[in-house]
Design an enzyme around this catalytic site. Structure first.
Site, PDB file in Angstrom:
ATOM      1  N   THR A 201       0.841  -1.204   0.000  1.00 39.90           N
ATOM      2  CA  THR A 201       0.000   0.000   0.000  1.00 39.90           C
ATOM      3  C   THR A 201       0.875   1.252   0.000  1.00 39.90           C
ATOM      4  O   THR A 201       0.636   2.191  -0.764  1.00 39.90           O
ATOM      5  CB  THR A 201      -0.958  -0.001   1.208  1.00 39.90           C
TER       6      THR A 201
ATOM      7  N   SER B 266       4.937  -6.960  -1.446  1.00 38.18           N
ATOM      8  CA  SER B 266       4.525  -7.122  -0.046  1.00 38.18           C
ATOM      9  C   SER B 266       5.188  -8.357   0.551  1.00 38.18           C
ATOM     10  O   SER B 266       5.292  -9.391  -0.113  1.00 38.18           O
ATOM     11  CB  SER B 266       3.001  -7.274   0.010  1.00 38.18           C
TER      12      SER B 266
ATOM     13  N   CYS C  17      -9.694  -5.924   2.219  1.00 35.39           N
ATOM     14  CA  CYS C  17      -9.768  -4.482   2.480  1.00 35.39           C
ATOM     15  C   CYS C  17     -11.195  -3.966   2.363  1.00 35.39           C
ATOM     16  O   CYS C  17     -11.533  -2.916   2.888  1.00 35.39           O
ATOM     17  CB  CYS C  17      -8.896  -3.733   1.491  1.00 35.39           C
TER      18      CYS C  17
END
Length: 410
Positions: free
Chosen positions: A81, A208, A334
């Site tokens: 992110t 990630s 999310c």
């Protein structure tokens, strides 16, 4: 089913797209850096710092190797992110006076879409390209969308909700020919499918740690050195990470991330064979036992650890409650708190009714054949029961078009 329970631990984890368990080998490598090897990697005056710095640089090299990059092109961040925000906002800030147009897909991760919406308020023009019903980009539409003002194209490698793999090589070729930077959020593909930033002409890539059996709270951004790409940093401070991401690096997390990348590099083929076998076993058994089940996204051009299935006539939320022995999700982690149908499923043309019946099943390194068989039996029995209770399913069997029903508000 009772027979199957003997060696099973419930609930069974099938949400590998939202996060993965830490590989025991990763945990083992991290522990010393929490205890005896606790130095600050930026401390140059003693052995504690040198030891930590060496560990960080070894991890950086391993992460770079997995995507065919140079270790100097890897910047550590807190996760994908942050990397996505750094790319999209940072590149617009640096080059915004020269070019003011960014292209992305309607099906990108929320952090890319929301970073783009933020830039729209700053006067940057954003084009959100549609995708085909199989979830893949239309390359002709991309070609036509690029103008002389286009600065960046941002397309993810593997979609987090439906698992489709975008044609990165072809997109990179188009971008390079038109002198446009190409960014890819590769969080769901890194370590799972082969990705080479030079072969694919990728200029920036977001990564990630916790999607590849590493720790949460650590990620990376690949930034090409030749031809050089510039971004304005989001965080100012001591100038760490070549001035692009200040702050003391979390050595234990980086060590874990590096080991996770090394394991993925060495075992990618083995992992892929395991996941592909379980995908076929799961899907074929479901298809043979339940009518009107649909796989969302292209069946072949996908990462097979992701099965997004729609079970016509049954609400996704009621399925999740019925199969509580399986840890699954409807939509991405999310956005799963929202009761809106998934925007990704809507973008591939799935009706609102069918989108509401969708569940994402994740298969990973630690999923077993026994778990898959248990999951299939549980799903089949519960879907059958739920459909018997469902007036919508009954109407569908009678040939009634649900779109034409006028619902009465109470």
């Amino acid at each position: 089913m009772n027979q199957q329970l003997k060696n099973l631990t419930l609930p069974i984890y099938m949400d590998y797209q939202s996060t993965t368990p830490i590989d025991p080998r990763v945990m083992e490598a991290m522990l010393p850096y929490f205890t005896t090897k606790f130095g600050n990697p930026h401390s140059r005056s003693h052995s504690f710092g040198w030891e930590a710095e060496n560990a960080v640089e070894n991890a950086r090299s391993m992460i770079a190797k997995l995507i065919g990059a140079d270790s100097k092109e890897i910047i550590f961040t807190s996760g994908a992110t942050e990397s996505n925000n750094l790319v999209i906002k940072g590149i617009a800030k640096f080059y915004g006076n020269k070019k003011n147009h960014i292209i992305t897909l309607v099906s990108e991760h929320k952090c890319v879409l929301n970073a783009c919406r933020y830039l729209e308020q700053e006067g940057i023009k954003i084009t959100y390209l549609p995708i085909k019903p199989n979830g893949i980009i239309d390359l002709e539409i991309l070609k036509n969308a690029i103008t002389d003002q286009t600065l960046l194209v941002s397309v993810m490698a593997v979609n987090n909700e439906i698992g489709v793999i975008q044609p990165l090589r072809e997109i990179g070729k188009i971008c390079r020919e038109r002198s446009v930077f190409f960014h890819s959020d590769i969080a769901q593909g890194f370590g799972k499918i082969p990705i080479n930033v030079n072969e694919y002409n990728i200029d920036l890539a977001s990564i990630s740690g916790h999607k590849i059996y590493g720790p949460k709270g650590i990620g990376a951004l690949y930034i090409r050195k030749k031809p050089r790409v510039r971004v304005t940093p989001l965080i100012n401070g001591g100038g760490q990470e070549r001035g692009m991401r200040s702050g003391t690096l979390p050595t234990p997390l980086i060590v874990g991330f590096g080991i996770a990348a090394e394991i993925s590099y060495n075992e990618m083929e083995k992992d892929a064979q395991h996941v592909n076998y379980l995908f076929d076993r799961f899907l074929n058994n479901i298809y043979s036992r339940i009518p009107e089940v649909y796989l969302n996204g292209d069946k072949d051009q996908r990462y097979k650890g992701n099965l997004n299935l729609s079970f016509a006539g049954v609400e996704g939320e009621s399925i999740i409650l019925a199969i509580k022995d399986l840890a699954v999700s409807s939509g991405s982690a999310c956005t799963s708190a929202s009761l809106e149908p998934s925007y990704v499923l809507r973008s591939i043309g799935i009706s609102e009714e069918l989108a509401h019946t969708s569940i994402r099943f994740g298969i990973g390194r630690f999923t077993t054949e026994q778990e898959i068989d248990y999951a299939v039996n549980l799903i089949c029995s519960k879907i059958d029961k739920l459909r018997k209770l469902s007036p919508l399913w009954e109407m569908m069997q009678e040939g009634i078009d649900l779109k034409k029903i006028k619902w009465t508000a109470h």
